[in-house]
Design an enzyme around this catalytic site. Structure first.
Site, short mmCIF file in Angstrom:
data_model
loop_
_atom_site.label_atom_id
_atom_site.label_comp_id
_atom_site.label_asym_id
_atom_site.label_seq_id
_atom_site.Cartn_x
_atom_site.Cartn_y
_atom_site.Cartn_z
N ARG A 1 97.09 -23.90 -0.18
CA ARG A 1 97.11 -22.51 0.25
C ARG A 1 97.60 -22.43 1.69
NH1 ARG A 1 92.83 -17.91 -1.37
NH2 ARG A 1 93.66 -18.65 -3.35
N LYS B 1 90.84 -28.34 -2.86
CA LYS B 1 91.75 -27.31 -2.37
C LYS B 1 92.22 -27.72 -0.98
CE LYS B 1 92.26 -23.93 -4.35
NZ LYS B 1 93.21 -23.45 -5.38
N ASP C 1 99.72 -22.83 -4.43
CA ASP C 1 98.66 -21.83 -4.41
C ASP C 1 99.21 -20.65 -3.60
OD1 ASP C 1 95.55 -21.83 -5.18
OD2 ASP C 1 95.75 -20.76 -3.29
N SER D 1 103.38 -21.86 -11.92
CA SER D 1 102.23 -21.84 -12.84
C SER D 1 101.75 -20.43 -13.14
CB SER D 1 101.07 -22.66 -12.26
OG SER D 1 100.62 -22.10 -11.04
N THR E 1 99.11 -19.12 -16.18
CA THR E 1 97.88 -18.49 -15.68
C THR E 1 97.72 -17.11 -16.29
OG1 THR E 1 97.99 -19.70 -13.57
CG2 THR E 1 96.63 -17.72 -13.64
N ASP F 1 98.00 -2.29 -5.63
CA ASP F 1 98.29 -3.41 -4.73
C ASP F 1 98.25 -2.89 -3.30
OD1 ASP F 1 99.65 -6.39 -5.22
OD2 ASP F 1 100.08 -5.54 -3.26
N VAL F 2 97.86 -3.77 -2.38
CA VAL F 2 97.82 -3.36 -0.98
C VAL F 2 99.22 -3.22 -0.39
CG1 VAL F 2 95.54 -4.36 -0.55
CG2 VAL F 2 97.59 -5.77 -0.23
N ASN G 1 90.38 -15.56 -7.63
CA ASN G 1 89.34 -16.57 -7.43
C ASN G 1 88.15 -15.99 -6.68
OD1 ASN G 1 90.69 -18.92 -8.54
ND2 ASN G 1 92.09 -18.77 -6.80
#
Length: 355
Positions: free
Chosen positions: A39, A75, A114, A145, A149, A202-203, A259
């Site tokens: 990330r 992570k 990520d 991915s 997902t 969405d922001v 998450n």
């Protein structure tokens, strides 16, 4: 007061090239090598990045265990502050720094993309370590991915709909997707194709035009939690469901890929008391890791890997049936499933220890 530290290993290093905080948190390797994405995002402080890595790596342990994968959870985080100008040169330097840290684990931590990183970034990491997933397909990896997902989330939604509404189809149902990024947009498209009325939020206000071109209705981000719908799909940031926000929901089912959606486990009980079925994010969002490991480790063909991803729906059905039968919550049943697998291999995590 003594605080229990559950992680096996945490590395915090200032990148020698980038000068940026490089964090790797390995929660558990009880089931096998730890896996988890890289990330790169902005935080108020590097300490916030460390907190993120700790929570996300723990969630990865549960994700792998509940999905029947013989891998642990980890992570990595490259923590940017609000003033960092992420030039291409600084980005590459940070990735090289991170790649060296990943290499230092000798394969006991294996990384992928990520938030804030891409398959192209994995090419840079691969220079330092062979233990990197999701390179672009033209370079032998499985690429983005986001597709699997989203596929796993859709499988989870069908199982959840069957449990709550009595049929797996969401045709005619109103579904609100909060977060219209890589995964959220694909989930929204899949739901719309199945005949659902899809609302998105969405922001990033620029996403509104994108949604309109797809024929999707828009909800202001500040109004998401109070909007009436049949289903809410959290697909953006974590921590959106708290003791304060849970009572605002006007939906019957919550399933999404974001998450760490709960601020703490007690929120699952609050939702259940209000008649809201919440499927744990570490179960619903497992499609990416299931697909990637299936393709890159087990060498499955595409069709078989997709079948594994669709098996997330079967797991969700089992958890929901068990929660109804035992008078618990899907979270408690998912924790039980995961911790039983960990206990069989000497894992130290026990139900109720998740933050």
């Amino acid at each position: 007061m003594t605080q229990t530290f559950e992680h096996e290993e945490v590395t915090l290093r200032r990148g020698p090239r980038s000068g940026l905080p490089i964090i790797v948190a390995i929660h558990s390797r009880a089931l096998g090598p730890a896996v988890g994405g890289c990330r790169m995002r902005r935080y108020g402080s590097w300490r916030d990045g460390l907190t993120d890595a700790l929570r996300l790596s723990e969630a990865m342990t549960y994700k792998c265990a509940a999905s029947g994968l013989d891998f642990g959870g980890a992570k990595s985080v490259v923590a940017l502050d609000e003033h960092t100008e992420l030039t291409p040169e600084l980005r590459e330097s940070a990735l090289v720094d991170l790649g060296e840290v990943i290499a230092s684990f000798g394969g006991s931590y294996r990384a992928g993309p990520d938030v804030g990183t891409t398959p192209d970034d994995m090419v840079v990491l691969r220079r330092s370590s062979p233990y990197v997933f999701c390179l672009p397909e033209e370079q032998g990896g499985t690429g983005d991915s986001g597709v699997p997902t989203a596929g796993g989330v859709l499988a989870a939604l069908r199982a959840g709909a069957d449990h709550v509404f009595g049929a797996p189809s969401l045709a005619g149902r109103t579904v609100l997707v909060s977060g219209f990024g890589s995964v959220g947009s694909r989930v929204a498209a899949g739901l719309a194709a199945d005949g659902a009325r899809v609302l998105v939020s969405d922001v990033d206000p620029a996403k509104r035009a994108v949604a309109a071109r797809s024929g999707l209705d828009w909800v202001d981000p500040d109004a998401v939690l109070g909007t009436r719908a049949d289903v809410l799909v959290p697909a953006a940031v974590g921590g959106v469901l708290s003791p304060r926000t849970a009572p605002l929901l006007d939906v019957r089912l919550v399933i999404g890929p974001a998450n760490n959606q709960l601020t703490d486990d007690s929120v699952a009980d609050l939702l259940a008391e209000r008649g809201v079925v919440w499927v744990p994010d570490f179960v619903a969002s497992a499609g990416g890791v299931v697909h990637t490991l299936g393709r890159e480790i087990d060498r499955l063909d595409r069709q078989e890997a997709v079948r594994r991803v669709e098996g997330i729906g079967d797991t969700v059905a089992v958890l929901l049936d068990a929660a109804r039968r035992n008078g618990t919550t899907p979270l408690r049943e998912a924790q039980r499933l995961a911790t039983e697998r960990l206990a069989q291999q000497g894992g130290r995590v026990t139900a109720g220890q998740r933050a």
